[in-house]
Design an enzyme around this catalytic site. Structure first.
Site, short mmCIF file in Angstrom:
data_model
loop_
_atom_site.label_atom_id
_atom_site.label_comp_id
_atom_site.label_asym_id
_atom_site.label_seq_id
_atom_site.Cartn_x
_atom_site.Cartn_y
_atom_site.Cartn_z
N GLN A 150 2.52 -7.35 -8.59
CA GLN A 150 3.33 -5.89 -7.87
C GLN A 150 4.43 -6.83 -7.16
O GLN A 150 5.26 -5.68 -7.14
CB GLN A 150 2.89 -5.49 -7.03
N PHE A 190 -2.27 -0.22 -8.68
CA PHE A 190 -2.89 0.18 -8.23
C PHE A 190 -3.30 -0.79 -7.01
O PHE A 190 -3.98 -0.12 -5.69
CB PHE A 190 -3.81 1.21 -8.84
N ARG A 193 -0.95 2.42 8.29
CA ARG A 193 -0.52 3.40 7.61
C ARG A 193 -1.72 4.59 7.59
O ARG A 193 -1.52 5.88 8.34
CB ARG A 193 -0.64 3.09 6.19
N ARG A 206 -3.32 2.13 -3.33
CA ARG A 206 -3.18 3.85 -3.47
C ARG A 206 -2.95 4.51 -2.59
O ARG A 206 -4.14 4.77 -2.85
CB ARG A 206 -3.40 4.40 -5.04
N PHE A 234 -2.85 3.61 0.80
CA PHE A 234 -2.62 2.35 1.15
C PHE A 234 -2.94 2.90 2.63
O PHE A 234 -2.67 1.83 3.69
CB PHE A 234 -1.08 1.51 1.52
N ALA A 288 3.99 1.18 -1.53
CA ALA A 288 4.23 2.69 -1.16
C ALA A 288 5.50 3.32 -2.13
O ALA A 288 5.77 4.14 -1.23
CB ALA A 288 5.37 1.67 0.31
N GLU A 329 1.99 6.95 -4.76
CA GLU A 329 0.51 7.38 -3.68
C GLU A 329 0.30 8.65 -3.12
O GLU A 329 -1.37 9.18 -3.96
CB GLU A 329 0.92 6.30 -2.78
N1 MTE Z 1 0.35 4.67 -11.62
C1 MTE Z 1 0.17 3.85 -13.34
N2 MTE Z 1 0.04 3.91 -14.18
N3 MTE Z 1 -0.57 2.73 -12.76
C2 MTE Z 1 -0.31 1.99 -11.73
O1 MTE Z 1 -1.17 1.46 -11.75
N4 MTE Z 1 -0.09 2.25 -9.03
C3 MTE Z 1 0.27 3.47 -7.64
C4 MTE Z 1 1.65 4.59 -8.36
N5 MTE Z 1 0.82 4.72 -9.91
C5 MTE Z 1 0.12 2.91 -10.13
C6 MTE Z 1 0.18 4.27 -10.59
C7 MTE Z 1 0.61 2.88 -6.64
S1 MTE Z 1 -0.69 1.98 -5.83
C8 MTE Z 1 1.97 2.84 -6.48
S2 MTE Z 1 2.66 2.39 -4.82
C9 MTE Z 1 2.96 3.18 -6.57
O2 MTE Z 1 2.17 4.04 -8.00
C10 MTE Z 1 4.33 2.24 -7.77
O3 MTE Z 1 5.31 2.60 -8.15
P1 MTE Z 1 5.94 4.02 -7.90
O4 MTE Z 1 6.33 3.25 -6.31
O5 MTE Z 1 7.40 3.72 -8.82
O6 MTE Z 1 5.80 4.67 -8.19
N1 LUZ Z 2 3.27 -0.54 3.71
C1 LUZ Z 2 3.33 0.75 2.87
C2 LUZ Z 2 3.08 -2.14 3.95
O1 LUZ Z 2 3.61 1.19 3.84
N2 LUZ Z 2 3.06 -0.17 2.40
C3 LUZ Z 2 2.65 -1.32 1.44
O2 LUZ Z 2 2.00 -1.01 0.24
C4 LUZ Z 2 2.78 -1.45 2.15
N3 LUZ Z 2 2.78 -3.31 1.13
C5 LUZ Z 2 2.81 -4.44 2.35
C6 LUZ Z 2 3.24 -4.51 3.51
N4 LUZ Z 2 3.68 -3.04 4.60
MO1 MOS Z 3 0.76 1.06 -3.91
S1 MOS Z 3 -1.22 0.75 -2.80
O1 MOS Z 3 1.85 0.57 -2.62
O2 MOS Z 3 0.53 -0.96 -4.40
#
Ligand code: MTE
Ligand code: LUZ
Ligand code: MOS
Length: 764
Positions: free
Chosen positions: A201, A232, A314, A346, A348, A515, A716
């Protein structure tokens, strides 16, 4: 101007046709170069020990053996920690958890590497290991200094209030269980350079950490990432160790090297969601209005800090969830234990913070004999008053009241509540439960400078468009949304726009795709780039046709100049011949954010996303099994760029949240060995765990902030919708004692937990 073309269109995921045919290339599908070598990792068999000796003679005699990679081969820094430098790539003299890589074996095939690594003999001198959060807390053994968030006078209000409650509960961690495991493929290039294909990521961080480990400049390392089979959060920081090991081996041997984990090793080596132990005191009125909350959270960080700092920040900023809390005293302690280093997952930390208050409200409602929904509603943030969060940010976009009202109605919450009570009266073994829980989730990185993004848009002379941005595709549909944004800006069909692999040599200094900010940040950056090109085209046309710029518009693959219409393709060819620059970079930074990490005050979030869910479950009070009967979700994705993709995120988030709080149990034995390191012992939700009746809807809303197309981040926040499944189970359990006893239910609510809680309620 041309917002009709692809606005709010549920076009398919840009790779859907590749996903279903198996043609989507993941890191392991890239054609291997001649001479590629393969890695197997030797991981610690002790939770905390000194490494006395390593005997690799049998390893070196094993068929196909090529080389070892040990700490001595790390010419640069032996560290892959994202923030604090406490995370060795290979354990140096001391091991800190079972599963920690000590050295790597490089062989001519994966199988030979795996066979060889098994032949190593390591002698350890055991040290005291800590697994229990209370023990770590008593020893004041933390990976970071404790964090406190205080507002008002929590202890004074506690003494003055009508009612008080106190107690303890826990929530477990969660394995990411991305379908594609961790992988990195490092290829040496001329002049000491490296090209790395990996599943991450955070390509920029991989570039930096690899450069540091290999003593290279950042400009010597290219990281390329087309897509992940899920991240995720598990590939935000923790892809680094594998990137560094593959790169170090490639540098050492000057050969292409691949490091790919099998599922068991992946689960054994990498960190998970942080588990939390809570201890609280709450005070409230006779009507259920919360007066004061004191909460101590022991956080299971594992052996190193990783992202615990921002995760816990967070968590603290989500204890309020959707509620006004004027008097709070919150403390979070990142306990150091001899286990995997826990990481982003997801939400965080947000889910762990909000879960605490939902649990406490559930108890408050039972104390005063009200439906928990009524207590929730009573405590919701207001629109213009009662809207200051514990960290000082005013909630200016609150829609939780109307959103919950709509869901309460559409889910027929009240009539189903009555039916369930009647059912439970006449059903001695099977008991049903119902719960409605809200979500408010802050959008932006809580580290202000991460809230920036860049993009590149190229228009080729045939009128096709290529967009590259700093975000990464992990299945969430980011590339689809960014391509839609570019298409809308240029007034063309999104089929003309292709998103390319994320590449550190194209857009530099990117933030993690995390995030939930992926489309907010990269969508805006790509829009900026497309707009710059469009403005050049407009200028060109205005001069050429001596027409006012305001009369030129782009829509439906055409360009309108007053009455005159030309095809987009034609314009591009003409513009090229007139030497108009047909590509541009773009940049975006989120406005208005400020945050004091010392005092934990400020406005860390650009806006909030809202949602709510209703779950109905049935439990078997003799076996502890549960079944999710129906779920109704209503979620605020703002003016959704792609409703189909967003609905997928909402459903997936809910199910993943439900899995976390119900069946996904992580178990370590007394030696600190993770026993649940495969799908045979770690139970994620399956298709059959989806509710038979599943109503999922987008809440009609527009972001009040100028976000990309007024949409809201949706990655998330829906994970927190899963709360209602847990509280419906708790409600079903409470029915066995006429809803008078608080079921001592910890999450995950496994069959054992449910059965024990039923037992407690029946025998109290
Ligand atoms: N959806 C899928 N299909 N696969 C993933 O790994 N990760 C989640 C969410 N949805 C994820 C997902 C997480 S932890 C985050 S932070 C966001 O997608 C990141 O993508 P975005 O910021 O483009 O929504
Ligand atoms: N802060 C946050 C962060 O809100 N979400 C994140 O995924 C993150 N990652 C790294 C550092 N700060
Ligand atoms: Mo998502 S836990 O901010 O990769």
């Amino acid at each position: 101007m041309s917002e009709s073309v692809a606005n709010n269109k549920s076009i398919p995921h840009e790779s859907a046709h590749l996903h279903v045919t198996g043609d989507a290339a993941f890191a392991d599908d890239i054609s291997q170069l001649e001479g590629t070598l393969f890695i197997a990792l030797f991981t610690s068999e002790k939770a905390h020990a000194k490494v006395i000796s390593i005997d690799t003679s049998a390893v070196e005699a094993s068929p196909g053996f090529i080389s070892l990679l040990t700490t001595e081969d790390i010419t640069g820094s032996n560290d892959c920690g994202p923030i604090i430098h406490d995370d060795p790539i290979l354990a140096d003299g001391v091991v800190s958890y079972i599963g920690q890589p000590i050295f790597a074996v490089i062989a001519d095939s994966f199988l030979n590497a795996r066979k060889a690594v098994k032949k190593a003999k390591v002698i350890y001198q055991q040290l005291d290991a800590v697994f229990d959060l209370n023990q770590a807390d008593n020893n004041k053994s933390y990976v970071l200094p404790p964090m406190m968030l205080k507002k008002g006078d929590a202890s004074g209000q506690l003494d003055a209030a009508d009612c008080r409650l106190e107690g303890q509960f826990k929530v477990g961690g969660q394995e990411h269980f991305y379908l594609e495991g961790q992988i990195a493929y490092a290829v040496p290039k001329e002049d000491g350079c490296l090209h790395l294909w990996c599943s991450t990521q955070h390509p920029t961080e991989m570039q930096h950490l690899v450069a540091q480990a290999c003593q290279l400049d950042a400009n010597q390392v290219i990281v390329e990432m087309r897509r992940m089979g899920g991240g995720f959060g598990g590939k935000e920081s923790q892809s680094a160790i594998f990137c560094c090991i593959a790169s170090l081996a490639a540098k050492k041997l000057n050969r292409p090297v691949k490091c790919r984990l099998d599922r068991d090793d992946d689960m054994l080596i990498t960190g998970k969601r942080h588990h939390f132990d809570y201890d609280y005191q709450a005070a409230f009125d006779n009507d259920g209005k919360i007066k004061s909350l004191q909460l101590k959270m022991l956080v299971g960080s594992g052996y190193s800090a990783d992202l615990s700092g921002p995760v816990v920040t967070r968590a603290l900023c989500h204890v309020d969830n959707a509620y006004t809390l004027d008097h709070v005293d919150l403390g979070a302690y990142c306990c150091k234990t001899n286990t995997q280093s826990n990481t982003a997952f997801r939400g965080f930390g947000g889910p762990q913070g909000a879960f605490a208050t939902e649990y406490i409200i559930d108890n408050i409602a039972r104390c005063i004999g009200l439906d928990a929904l009524d207590v929730r509603k009573l405590n919701f943030y207001g629109k213009t008053e009662n809207n200051i969060t514990p960290y000082g940010q005013p909630v200016e976009d609150n829609v939780i009241n109307e959103l919950v009202a709509e869901l309460e109605k559409s889910s027929e919450y009240r009539s189903r509540r009555k039916k369930i009570e009647a059912f439970n009266q006449s059903s001695p073994v099977i008991k049903k439960g119902l719960a409605l829980t809200p979500v408010k989730f802050g959008i932006s990185f809580n580290v202000v400078h991460f809230n920036q993004a860049g993009a590149l848009v190229h228009i080729y002379t045939d009128g096709s468009v290529l967009v590259n941005h700093g975000g990464t595709e992990m299945g969430q549909g980011l590339n689809t949304k960014v391509a839609q944004v570019v298409a809308i800006e240029l007034g063309i069909n999104p089929k003309r726009v292709r998103a390319t692999a994320t590449d550190t040599s194209k857009v530099a200094n990117t933030s993690a795709t995390a995030a939930s900010t992926g489309s907010d940040l990269n969508g805006k950056a790509a829009q900026d780039a497309a707009r710059l090109i469009k403005n050049r085209l407009i200028l060109f046309l205005a001069e050429k046709h001596a027409i006012d710029k305001g009369l030129i518009s782009f829509a439906n693959d055409k360009v309108h100049l007053g009455e005159k219409v030309i095809q987009f393709n034609e314009l591009i060819q003409m513009a090229y011949e007139a030497r108009v620059q047909l590509w541009s970079d773009g940049f975006y930074k989120t406005p208005g954010l400020h945050w004091d990490q010392e005092k934990l005050v400020g406005s860390p979030f650009y806006y909030y996303a809202y949602g709510a869910s209703v779950s109905e479950v049935a439990i078997d009070t003799l076996t502890g099994e549960f079944k999710l009967l129906r779920a109704d979700l209503l979620h605020d994705a703002g003016n959704s760029i792609n409703p189909a993709i967003d609905l997928g995120q909402i459903e997936g988030g809910y199910i993943q949240g439900m899995g976390w709080l119900t069946t996904e149990e992580l178990v370590w034995n007394d030696e600190g060995r993770l026993l649940t390191h495969a799908p045979s012992t770690y139970k994620i939700p399956a298709v059959s765990d989806c509710p038979a009746e599943f109503h999922v809807k987008l809440f009609k809303n527009q972001n009040v902030k100028d976000s990309i197309m007024r949409s809201k981040a949706v990655g998330e926040p829906p994970l927190l919708l899963g709360f209602s499944a847990f509280f419906a189970i708790r409600d079903a359990i409470a029915s066995v004692a006429e809803y008078t006893i608080h079921p001592p239910l910890n999450a995950p609510a496994t069959a054992e937990e449910i059965l024990n809680a039923v037992d407690y309620c029946l025998n109290s």
